[in-house]
Design a protein around this motif. Structure first.
Motif, PDB file in Angstrom:
ATOM      1  N   ASP A 372       0.818  -1.079   0.208  1.00 46.49           N
ATOM      2  CA  ASP A 372       0.145   0.019   0.102  1.00 46.49           C
ATOM      3  C   ASP A 372       0.856   1.297   0.135  1.00 46.49           C
ATOM      4  O   ASP A 372       1.029   1.834   0.944  1.00 46.49           O
ATOM      5  N   THR A 373       1.372   1.518  -1.016  1.00 49.18           N
ATOM      6  CA  THR A 373       2.176   2.870  -1.540  1.00 49.18           C
ATOM      7  C   THR A 373       1.709   3.475  -2.514  1.00 49.18           C
ATOM      8  O   THR A 373       1.193   2.934  -3.549  1.00 49.18           O
ATOM      9  N   GLU A 374       1.998   4.690  -2.561  1.00 50.37           N
ATOM     10  CA  GLU A 374       1.605   5.477  -3.740  1.00 50.37           C
ATOM     11  C   GLU A 374       2.434   5.067  -5.098  1.00 50.37           C
ATOM     12  O   GLU A 374       1.695   5.323  -5.923  1.00 50.37           O
ATOM     13  N   LEU A 375       3.668   4.852  -4.646  1.00 47.65           N
ATOM     14  CA  LEU A 375       4.488   4.419  -5.917  1.00 47.65           C
ATOM     15  C   LEU A 375       3.826   3.061  -6.514  1.00 47.65           C
ATOM     16  O   LEU A 375       3.774   2.963  -7.659  1.00 47.65           O
ATOM     17  N   ASN A 376       3.356   2.294  -5.698  1.00 48.66           N
ATOM     18  CA  ASN A 376       2.911   0.935  -6.285  1.00 48.66           C
ATOM     19  C   ASN A 376       1.546   1.240  -7.135  1.00 48.66           C
ATOM     20  O   ASN A 376       1.387   0.308  -7.779  1.00 48.66           O
ATOM     21  N   LYS A 377       0.953   2.274  -6.293  1.00 47.52           N
ATOM     22  CA  LYS A 377      -0.330   2.489  -7.146  1.00 47.52           C
ATOM     23  C   LYS A 377      -0.110   3.216  -8.391  1.00 47.52           C
ATOM     24  O   LYS A 377      -0.906   2.676  -9.502  1.00 47.52           O
ATOM     25  N   GLU A 378       0.913   3.886  -8.531  1.00 50.07           N
ATOM     26  CA  GLU A 378       1.548   4.532  -9.946  1.00 50.07           C
ATOM     27  C   GLU A 378       1.669   3.257 -10.772  1.00 50.07           C
ATOM     28  O   GLU A 378       1.405   3.451 -12.146  1.00 50.07           O
ATOM     29  N   ALA A 379       2.495   2.659 -10.503  1.00 54.40           N
ATOM     30  CA  ALA A 379       3.134   1.486 -11.092  1.00 54.40           C
ATOM     31  C   ALA A 379       1.953   0.550 -11.597  1.00 54.40           C
ATOM     32  O   ALA A 379       2.144  -0.192 -12.800  1.00 54.40           O
ATOM     33  N   TRP A 380       1.017   0.169 -10.773  1.00 51.70           N
ATOM     34  CA  TRP A 380       0.035  -0.439 -11.138  1.00 51.70           C
ATOM     35  C   TRP A 380      -0.738   0.054 -12.404  1.00 51.70           C
ATOM     36  O   TRP A 380      -1.047  -1.012 -13.356  1.00 51.70           O
ATOM     37  N   TYR A 381      -1.033   1.089 -12.489  1.00 53.68           N
ATOM     38  CA  TYR A 381      -1.757   1.590 -13.839  1.00 53.68           C
ATOM     39  C   TYR A 381      -0.931   1.612 -14.923  1.00 53.68           C
ATOM     40  O   TYR A 381      -1.291   1.327 -16.161  1.00 53.68           O
ATOM     41  N   ALA A 382       0.532   1.925 -14.653  1.00 55.05           N
ATOM     42  CA  ALA A 382       1.349   1.731 -15.708  1.00 55.05           C
ATOM     43  C   ALA A 382       1.717   0.517 -16.374  1.00 55.05           C
ATOM     44  O   ALA A 382       2.061   0.327 -17.670  1.00 55.05           O
ATOM     45  N   THR A 383       1.430  -0.438 -15.435  1.00 50.77           N
ATOM     46  CA  THR A 383       1.681  -1.991 -15.960  1.00 50.77           C
ATOM     47  C   THR A 383       0.641  -2.831 -16.870  1.00 50.77           C
ATOM     48  O   THR A 383       0.955  -3.651 -17.359  1.00 50.77           O
TER      49      THR A 383
END
Length: 428
Positions: A372-383
């Motif tokens: 639960d990090t903002e970086l993982n959230k950004e990476a989620w949609y980019a992936t």
């Protein structure tokens, strides 16, 4: 019920009125019941005893199925009473209904028996499913859990692995170079690796084969700061370029430089280990190679620095599968059906994620508090656009082309046949 073309056809029968047929049937039933009522009870009990099979060696589904045939609570023909006067009267009543043109109603006992058969049949199916044991499966990731592993995490959360008969354990490695080696040694069933590395590992003699694809496009990019004077690969001349792993990364970078008229001699290579983003942020280097387009760019943005990416497939490098599933090639035939089930589950999870990206992120995030990090959230949609929608499907050209690419640059000693590199698990 329709008959197939090969089914025997019945001979044509004389046409009879429905009422006459019903009346005849009713009286025939009456006569049969009266005859049965005159038989000794012991005779019927003996007949039932002969028909009742031994159950000591029967499986659970067979027992349930047998109970379905004789009624609920294990009642058998042996305990059924002989026809009574009430039964005779009921049959006569049915005959009277037939005379008046009415359909005889099913008795309560008949309805209960039909219901019990339906319940028992359902129980048989449930028992058969419950008896199927799950196959224990160890899958090693290429690195710590991140959005690139979303289909595997969601396949767990949605119960898709169990649906396909697998109890999957996802393992994060301490050393990212270990997973393919453990798969080759069959210490794990499947490992996540990279297509470029697979070619080198097979050339070195590791018994590996690609069985599926997780991320179907290169993630590898060369990244620079957007506020730098580097607008193209040609602008890297005289610059410091950071890298994490030698070998393939150097070959990819060399090809990109060659595509723009440069060579490795025109730059200064600097090993920054895995500190790609920090090295750019602190200006230790002017560019980094081996960065992932779905991660480092988002990481830089969070630090307030915009990045610029140069995509390797646009700079002379053959396109390839980034993340792949590899397994021991010697045990492939023995485990092919299991691999197919595993990849089917991954494919179903991927389709669900594409259809429900926001809900998918929440489920992924909630599976582990560390995610639960903002970086993982950004990476989620980019992936999301990078996942293979058909994980088992094989693009044979990619593997042949990349094998030639590495051979021509001296990275492998000889070319391998396609079957030694990759397979389609759904092909017999």
């Amino acid at each position: 019920m329709s008959l197939s073309s090969s089914a025997p056809r019945r001979k044509a029968q004389p046409t009879r009125s429905p009422r006459a047929s019903l009346l005849s049937t009713a009286f025939a039933t009456l006569l049969t019941t009266l005859c049965l009522s005159s038989l000794p009870a012991t005779a019927m009990s003996a007949h039932a005893a002969e028909a009742e099979p031994a159950t000591s060696t029967q499986s659970a589904p067979e027992i349930v199925a047998q109970q379905a045939e004789v009624g609920v609570n294990g009642d058998s023909a042996a305990s059924a009473p002989v026809a009574s006067q009430e039964a005779v009267e009921a049959t006569a009543g049915a005959a009277e209904q037939a005379k008046n043109g009415a359909e005889p109603a099913a008795s309560d006992e008949q309805s209960a028996d039909a219901d019990s058969k339906g319940v028992a049949n359902d129980a048989t199916k449930d028992a058969a499913t419950a008896e199927q044991p799950l196959t224990q499966y160890k899958v090693m990731l290429d690195w710590y859990t991140n959005p690139g592993h979303a289909p595997l995490v969601l396949a767990q959360e949605l119960g898709l692995f169990k649906k396909h008969g697998l109890d999957v354990e996802l393992i994060a490695p301490a050393d990212p170079s270990v997973p393919p080696k453990l798969a080759a040694a069959e210490r794990v069933d499947i490992a996540i690796s990279y297509q470029p590395q697979l070619h080198l590992q097979i050339d070195q003699g590791l018994p590996l084969v690609r069985i599926g694809t997780l991320v179907a496009t290169p993630l590898n990019v060369v990244v620079v700061r957007a506020d730098s004077d580097i607008q193209s690969i040609a602008d890297l001349k005289g610059k410091r370029v950071g890298y994490s792993v030698g070998g393939v990364e150097e070959v990819l970078l060399s090809t990109m430089l060659q595509h723009s008229g440069l060579t490795l001699d025109d730059i200064t290579l600097t090993n920054v280990n895995f500190s790609l983003t920090p090295s750019l942020l602190t200006r230790k280097v002017d560019a980094v190679t081996g960065a992932f387009r779905n991660f480092e760019l988002a990481q830089m943005a969070q630090e307030g620095v915009k990045g610029r990416a140069f995509y390797i497939e646009e700079e002379g490098v053959p396109t390839y599968d980034e993340l792949i599933f590899v397994a021991n090639s010697d045990s492939y035939e023995r485990k092919q059906a299991q691999y197919a089930g595993f990849l089917a589950a991954v494919g179903e999870a991927t389709a669900w994620i594409i259809n429900h990206p926001d809900q998918g992120w929440e489920m992924f995030r909630d599976s582990d508090p560390a995610l639960d990090t903002e970086l993982n959230k950004e990476a989620w949609y980019a992936t999301l656009p990078r996942f293979a929608l058909r994980p088992a499907a094989l693009d044979a050209g990619r593997y042949r082309d990349f094998e030639d690419f590495l051979f021509e640059r001296g990275m492998i000693k000889k070319r391998q046949s396609l079957s030694h590199l990759a397979v389609d698990v759904n092909t017999p």
